[in-house]
Scaffold this motif. Structure first.
Motif, mmCIF file in Angstrom:
data_model
loop_
_atom_site.group_PDB
_atom_site.id
_atom_site.type_symbol
_atom_site.label_atom_id
_atom_site.label_comp_id
_atom_site.label_asym_id
_atom_site.label_seq_id
_atom_site.Cartn_x
_atom_site.Cartn_y
_atom_site.Cartn_z
ATOM 1 N N ARG A 19 81.939 18.752 40.217
ATOM 2 C CA ARG A 19 80.780 19.272 39.476
ATOM 3 C C ARG A 19 79.720 19.811 40.427
ATOM 4 N N GLU A 20 79.468 19.077 41.521
ATOM 5 C CA GLU A 20 78.454 19.511 42.479
ATOM 6 C C GLU A 20 78.901 20.768 43.225
ATOM 7 N N ARG A 21 80.202 20.854 43.531
ATOM 8 C CA ARG A 21 80.714 22.055 44.209
ATOM 9 C C ARG A 21 80.569 23.290 43.313
ATOM 10 N N ILE A 22 80.883 23.119 42.027
ATOM 11 C CA ILE A 22 80.759 24.239 41.093
ATOM 12 C C ILE A 22 79.296 24.632 40.940
ATOM 13 N N ARG A 23 78.412 23.635 40.869
ATOM 14 C CA ARG A 23 76.988 23.934 40.727
ATOM 15 C C ARG A 23 76.465 24.692 41.955
ATOM 16 N N SER A 24 76.873 24.292 43.140
ATOM 17 C CA SER A 24 76.412 24.966 44.351
ATOM 18 C C SER A 24 76.887 26.414 44.401
ATOM 19 N N GLY A 25 78.176 26.614 44.091
ATOM 20 C CA GLY A 25 78.708 27.977 44.102
ATOM 21 C C GLY A 25 78.075 28.855 43.040
ATOM 22 N N SER A 26 77.874 28.285 41.860
ATOM 23 C CA SER A 26 77.254 29.058 40.773
ATOM 24 C C SER A 26 75.812 29.415 41.110
ATOM 25 N N GLY A 27 75.108 28.492 41.748
ATOM 26 C CA GLY A 27 73.725 28.765 42.142
ATOM 27 C C GLY A 27 73.637 29.894 43.146
ATOM 28 N N ALA A 28 74.535 29.875 44.139
ATOM 29 C CA ALA A 28 74.540 30.951 45.136
ATOM 30 C C ALA A 28 74.859 32.295 44.487
ATOM 31 N N LEU A 29 75.811 32.268 43.538
ATOM 32 C CA LEU A 29 76.152 33.502 42.818
ATOM 33 C C LEU A 29 74.927 34.066 42.109
ATOM 34 N N ALA A 30 74.235 33.200 41.366
ATOM 35 C CA ALA A 30 73.061 33.663 40.615
ATOM 36 C C ALA A 30 71.946 34.091 41.554
ATOM 37 N N GLY A 31 71.695 33.298 42.607
ATOM 38 C CA GLY A 31 70.591 33.594 43.518
ATOM 39 C C GLY A 31 70.753 34.912 44.251
ATOM 40 N N LEU A 156 64.807 34.809 46.366
ATOM 41 C CA LEU A 156 65.867 33.809 46.464
ATOM 42 C C LEU A 156 65.312 32.402 46.240
ATOM 43 N N LEU A 157 64.130 32.138 46.777
ATOM 44 C CA LEU A 157 63.498 30.830 46.591
ATOM 45 C C LEU A 157 63.171 30.593 45.114
ATOM 46 N N ALA A 158 62.632 31.596 44.443
ATOM 47 C CA ALA A 158 62.322 31.462 43.019
ATOM 48 C C ALA A 158 63.584 31.188 42.217
ATOM 49 N N ALA A 159 64.665 31.881 42.560
ATOM 50 C CA ALA A 159 65.932 31.653 41.866
ATOM 51 C C ALA A 159 66.423 30.226 42.104
ATOM 52 N N ALA A 160 66.258 29.718 43.323
ATOM 53 C CA ALA A 160 66.697 28.357 43.641
ATOM 54 C C ALA A 160 65.883 27.321 42.873
ATOM 55 N N ILE A 161 64.589 27.533 42.779
ATOM 56 C CA ILE A 161 63.730 26.590 42.044
ATOM 57 C C ILE A 161 64.145 26.533 40.581
ATOM 58 N N ILE A 162 64.343 27.704 39.980
ATOM 59 C CA ILE A 162 64.703 27.753 38.554
ATOM 60 C C ILE A 162 66.094 27.166 38.321
ATOM 61 N N PHE A 163 67.082 27.614 39.111
ATOM 62 C CA PHE A 163 68.468 27.183 38.894
ATOM 63 C C PHE A 163 68.632 25.691 39.139
ATOM 64 N N ASN A 164 68.132 25.197 40.267
ATOM 65 C CA ASN A 164 68.318 23.779 40.594
ATOM 66 C C ASN A 164 67.691 22.871 39.551
ATOM 67 N N ASN A 165 66.488 23.199 39.121
ATOM 68 C CA ASN A 165 65.817 22.341 38.140
ATOM 69 C C ASN A 165 66.458 22.437 36.758
ATOM 70 N N LEU A 166 66.935 23.623 36.378
ATOM 71 C CA LEU A 166 67.609 23.763 35.085
ATOM 72 C C LEU A 166 68.926 22.999 35.044
ATOM 73 N N THR A 167 69.575 22.829 36.196
ATOM 74 C CA THR A 167 70.863 22.127 36.239
ATOM 75 C C THR A 167 70.699 20.655 36.613
ATOM 76 N N GLY A 168 69.464 20.155 36.542
ATOM 77 C CA GLY A 168 69.248 18.723 36.727
ATOM 78 C C GLY A 168 69.127 18.259 38.149
ATOM 79 N N ARG A 169 68.862 19.174 39.087
ATOM 80 C CA ARG A 169 68.711 18.792 40.489
ATOM 81 C C ARG A 169 67.290 19.157 40.920
ATOM 82 N N PRO A 170 66.384 18.174 41.025
ATOM 83 C CA PRO A 170 64.987 18.487 41.343
ATOM 84 C C PRO A 170 64.851 19.240 42.666
ATOM 85 N N TYR A 171 64.119 20.332 42.622
ATOM 86 C CA TYR A 171 63.855 21.131 43.821
ATOM 87 C C TYR A 171 62.549 21.889 43.610
#
Length: 393
Positions: A19-31, A156-171
């Protein structure tokens, strides 16, 4: 020999779930996609240089795969990338030899980032890009630091803040709250077990290397490990054997005055709050009466400050009842939980009372710090007596 060499080359890191691997890859794709699309629009209309630069890929690895790292925090990416870009442009302008300019740019960028506490590995690639980027980059001069470097970094930072927090990983990582100050020289309970914060600071100073984990996170990991180790070693009693079973509880609609007099009449400092099904919905303590209630003619009431707090939280209008000052949600523990687990909760979360609840959240009893202390002392006395009985006379 070959096996030993492979073990040395293979990274010794903790396993990461699928799950964490998929979340990391998906975040990079979106960012990267968002950064590229926005960069394309800006570059097309403003003629300000490349839409997206390669070092953003390395930044994406940190922001989406290891967002808890100090290297991935907002200050690191923004300041690290900007400073390195300025250093790289300066080296390219003043030094004609590309290899020497590259070496000096990287060296000075690292020194600057360490000094400004904004170390970000991809920033080294930015300094190198400023030197080796060719005419397309050199023609931009110092504006290269603003776009594409700072522009890409912000998006990229804005995308990381939005994506990480929406997927339950505080950032970004929040600063941990300071333990409540009791106005005494005593350390917090967790710091009285084992090492002190000063011990950790001294070891890190002796280590004298950059460690890719926040100092606060490292201390938290060590303390949790220490408490977990203690849990394995300590006590065989469970909460059901020690808890108070004849519990005085109140309903959310109980008046403050009635709850206060119940506490005084029974010489207790906490009352579990239960609903009509005997399920625990909160707890009201002596501290709640001191911190949240006002006093008029010797009776607890709801003051202006607490009314404002309730209004800000969206609670219903106060009516001088327990629900207006109770702590909710409340930490609870199961009857079958070991006393050592209760000790960890008491010490780690600054609690004094724990309602004991069954799996259906119905109240089974209540556990206090003094209950646990008395039980563990009694348990130790039994062990010592058994040991003495086994020894020859």
């Amino acid at each position: 020999m070959q096996s030993l060499l492979l073990r040395r080359l293979w990274p010794d890191s903790g396993s990461v779930s699928l799950r964490e691997r998929i979340r990391s890859g998906s975040g990079a794709l979106a960012g990267i996609l968002v950064t590229g699309l926005i960069g394309g629009v800006v570059a097309h209309h403003g003629a300000v240089g490349p839409a997206l630069i390669a070092p953003m890929g390395a930044s994406a690895v940190l922001l989406f795969a290891v967002p808890s790292s100090p290297l991935a925090q907002p200050w690191s990416i923004l300041c690290g990338n900007l400073v390195s870009a300025l250093v790289g442009v300066t080296a390219a302008l003043w030094i004609n030899d590309l290899f020497l300019a590259s070496a000096i740019a990287i060296s000075v960028a690292i020194l600057a980032m360490l000094s400004l506490r904004c170390l970000h590995p991809p920033s080294g690639a930015i300094a190198l890009t400023a030197v080796l980027g060719g005419p397309a980059v050199h023609d931009l001069g110092y504006s290269f630091a603003l776009w594409p470097v700072l522009g890409n970094s912000v998006v990229l930072l804005a995308a990381a803040i939005i994506f990480n927090n929406l997927t339950g990983r505080p950032y970004p990582r929040a600063i941990k709250p300071t333990p409540a100050d009791h106005g005494t020289a005593d350390r917090p309970a967790t710091q009285r077990l084992g090492f002190t914060s000063e011990d950790l600071d001294d070891v890190l100073k002796d280590y004298d290397e950059f460690i890719d984990v926040k100092r606060e996170d490292l201390e938290e990991i060590l303390r949790r490990t220490e408490l977990r180790s203690y849990r394995h070693r300590a006590g065989r009693l469970d909460c059901a054997a020690v808890m108070s079973r004849d519990v005085i509880a109140v309903a959310p609609g109980t008046s403050l005055n009635e709850a206060y007099h119940l506490m005084r009449a029974h010489h207790i400092k906490a009352l579990p709050v239960t609903n009509d099904q005997a399920q625990v919905v909160g707890i009201v303590t002596q501290t709640d009466f001191l911190d949240k209630a006002a006093w008029a003619a010797g009776r607890p009431t709801i003051g202006v400050r607490q009314r404002l707090r309730l209004a800000q939280s969206g609670a219903t209008a106060p009516n001088e009842t327990v629900k207006d000052i109770m702590t909710a949600p409340v930490k609870t523990i199961a009857p079958e939980a070991s006393l050592s687990e209760a000790i960890i909760m008491f010490a780690g979360q600054g609690l004094h009372y724990l309602p004991v609840t069954r799996s259906n959240t119905k109240l089974a009893g209540i556990l206090s710090q003094s209950d646990v202390l008395a039980a563990m002392l009694a348990d130790q006395a039994v062990l010592e007596a058994a040991t003495d009985a086994r020894q020859p006379v």
